[in-house]
Write a protein that holds these residues in place. Sequence first.
Motif, PDB file in Angstrom:
ATOM      1  N   GLU A 204       0.709  -1.058  -0.049  1.00 32.95           N
ATOM      2  CA  GLU A 204      -0.073   0.027  -0.014  1.00 32.95           C
ATOM      3  C   GLU A 204       1.057   1.272   0.033  1.00 32.95           C
ATOM      4  OE1 GLU A 204      -2.872  -0.236  -0.680  1.00 32.95           O
ATOM      5  OE2 GLU A 204      -3.640  -2.136  -0.015  1.00 32.95           O
ATOM      6  N   ARG A 206       3.323   1.737  -1.651  1.00 33.89           N
ATOM      7  CA  ARG A 206       4.037   1.941  -3.038  1.00 33.89           C
ATOM      8  C   ARG A 206       2.830   1.986  -3.644  1.00 33.89           C
ATOM      9  NH1 ARG A 206       7.390  -0.676   0.214  1.00 33.89           N
ATOM     10  NH2 ARG A 206       9.815  -0.233  -0.157  1.00 33.89           N
ATOM     11  N   ALA A 207       1.747   2.108  -3.450  1.00 30.94           N
ATOM     12  CA  ALA A 207       0.690   2.086  -4.490  1.00 30.94           C
ATOM     13  C   ALA A 207       0.877   2.917  -5.866  1.00 30.94           C
ATOM     14  CB  ALA A 207      -0.752   2.860  -4.080  1.00 30.94           C
ATOM     15  N   ASP A 208       1.900   3.998  -5.595  1.00 27.97           N
ATOM     16  CA  ASP A 208       2.279   4.863  -6.866  1.00 27.97           C
ATOM     17  C   ASP A 208       3.675   4.342  -7.371  1.00 27.97           C
ATOM     18  OD1 ASP A 208      -0.216   6.099  -7.099  1.00 27.97           O
ATOM     19  OD2 ASP A 208       0.608   7.342  -5.466  1.00 27.97           O
ATOM     20  N   GLY A 209       4.214   3.257  -6.848  1.00 26.56           N
ATOM     21  CA  GLY A 209       5.642   3.089  -7.094  1.00 26.56           C
ATOM     22  C   GLY A 209       5.952   2.208  -8.104  1.00 26.56           C
ATOM     23  N   ASP A 210       7.274   1.714  -8.474  1.00 26.54           N
ATOM     24  CA  ASP A 210       7.484   0.989  -9.473  1.00 26.54           C
ATOM     25  C   ASP A 210       6.894  -0.430  -9.516  1.00 26.54           C
ATOM     26  OD1 ASP A 210       9.755  -1.342  -9.021  1.00 26.54           O
ATOM     27  OD2 ASP A 210       9.451   0.285  -7.460  1.00 26.54           O
ATOM     28  N   GLU A 211       6.424  -0.954 -10.780  1.00 29.88           N
ATOM     29  CA  GLU A 211       5.541  -2.075 -10.907  1.00 29.88           C
ATOM     30  C   GLU A 211       6.596  -3.352 -10.449  1.00 29.88           C
ATOM     31  OE1 GLU A 211       6.644  -3.450 -15.329  1.00 29.88           O
ATOM     32  OE2 GLU A 211       5.155  -1.523 -15.327  1.00 29.88           O
ATOM     33  N   GLN A 214       5.939  -3.899  -7.059  1.00 28.60           N
ATOM     34  CA  GLN A 214       4.425  -4.235  -6.754  1.00 28.60           C
ATOM     35  C   GLN A 214       4.386  -5.722  -7.031  1.00 28.60           C
ATOM     36  OE1 GLN A 214       3.215  -1.735  -4.868  1.00 28.60           O
ATOM     37  NE2 GLN A 214       1.452  -1.025  -6.313  1.00 28.60           N
ATOM     38  N   GLY A 244      -0.753  -3.384 -13.455  1.00 28.71           N
ATOM     39  CA  GLY A 244       0.135  -2.385 -13.848  1.00 28.71           C
ATOM     40  C   GLY A 244       0.983  -2.873 -15.042  1.00 28.71           C
ATOM     41  N   ARG A 248       1.384  -2.042 -19.179  1.00 27.25           N
ATOM     42  CA  ARG A 248       2.501  -1.478 -19.393  1.00 27.25           C
ATOM     43  C   ARG A 248       3.211  -2.108 -20.546  1.00 27.25           C
ATOM     44  NH1 ARG A 248       7.777  -0.894 -19.634  1.00 27.25           N
ATOM     45  NH2 ARG A 248       8.437  -2.589 -18.173  1.00 27.25           N
TER      46      ARG A 248
END
Length: 539
Positions: A204, A206-211, A214, A244, A248
């Motif tokens: 959570e 790293r919700a906007d972190g690197d894939e 994740q 994500g 990509r």
Amino acid sequence: MIVTLSVESHLAEAAKALGANRYQDAHAHCMSVLRTEGPNAEAFFLLGLLTAAHDNHAKAVEIFDRAIAVKARDARFHAHRAKSLLALNQRDAAAGAAREAAKIGPPDALTFDTVGVVFTRLGDHAAAIGLFEAAVAKDPQRADYHYNLAASRQFAGDFPGAEAAYARTLDLAPDHARALSAIVGLKRQDEADNRLADLVAAFEARADGDEETQLHLGHAIAKTLEDLGRHGEALDWLGRAKAGASARRGYEPADDAGLFEAARATAGAGGPAPDRSGWPSERPIFIAGLPRTGTTLVDRILSAHSAVRPVGELSNFALLGKRLAATPGPYVMDASTLAAAGDIDAARWGEAYEASVADLAGDAPRFTDKMPLNIVWAGHINHALPNARIICLRRHPIDACLSNYRQLFATSFSYYNYAYTLEDCARYYLGFNRLRAHWSATLPADRYAEVAYEDVVADLDGEARRLIAHCGLDWEPACLDFHNQAGSVATASSVQVRQPLYSSSIGRWKRHAEALAPMRTILEAGGVIDGDGNWLRGA
């Protein structure tokens, strides 16, 4: 007032600039040294690092060679030369450079770690462990050094040692995603002992972190939930983790469909003549198929035989095909290369392949190459090495697809991009199955054999004897004791294959029957399962 820097100051500034990714400054300082002082080993070394950082590894090797010409006994130069050679897929040369660096003796923790990484990528974890231990001893506060040591210990079967090193990694870097994921994979999680709360919190955060982070965290969460019996939640977390990356990558199933069709054309009508004009060695045993279908299990069974040595999961045959066909483009395995490879001299290709694994195979009468993707090259393998054996693994379609979906493959390896959605896994399976059926119909039965994972589990003795006989070897009871075999296992099955055979992974899909409905529809339409999910093996 003009300040003239000393050579030492220029080199120190170049190293500092390189560490800060100020490449132009680093280049200027190095060139100033070379212009005023002539050949300088350290300046060449720093320029080599700069060049490698821009992925120009061929040029980097040339520059490292110039550093070595000035100062041959510096392990750093050989270590980074090995790293660039490996990036160029020159595995034999990389191994030689890595051995030279180890022989000279690295002066610092980074060089020990660099040589260790080269050995791990060459599949020599036994050699890597000592190097990583030395790196940790020289710099015990660097989390990544402990992580590398842990991974090599795991592949070598030292699970307590691996757990200790992963734990130390997390002591130093509590949010180290790879270590969190790996330590969860070492053993079954239970209600009293698990890291679920830490994993969810890290995910959570790293919700906007690197894939990639994740992916590692999400897969570890899913594995934990599976162990705790919360199967629906586990599948949901896999979907979150992969979303994500899937978006990509923009995977196109048609690309793999075209690859499978190109492979089909390399044997049978329109392909190379099914003669025996290739390199006559019968030493190679290729174990191929879909990943996560029992390839490592079969490799361990065969390599438990005294006459068989495992050489790992190699891309050598494909790399040689690409090199000899001289096709353009960055991909080793594509339709144009498969087609052009039909014009390669078969004996030359086969001989070059055997020579490329000579160090790993030693003088063993037989050796196993366990690269699943070699299934695409099976027609060319039979042409180049007509006496080699090819063993293709099969597994229940739904279990095979789910297992591929559950696996976190190397994210840099685009050939596994199908594994980010269940539906793409199903489409990929159908393409593989058509190719497998083609090989079964066109390749010689005494050279190509198929084995189902479920059959090995149900009748280990019978299937092991059949495989050993197929390879032209006499039976040895040690083949049934595969889980106690020494040696590294650098695959996703590194933990499982060191346990006695178990059947709990068969029919795993039934836990998720409803959620897997879209995937099952594709497989049923493809004729490999019926409406109840039963495997139609003859399809």
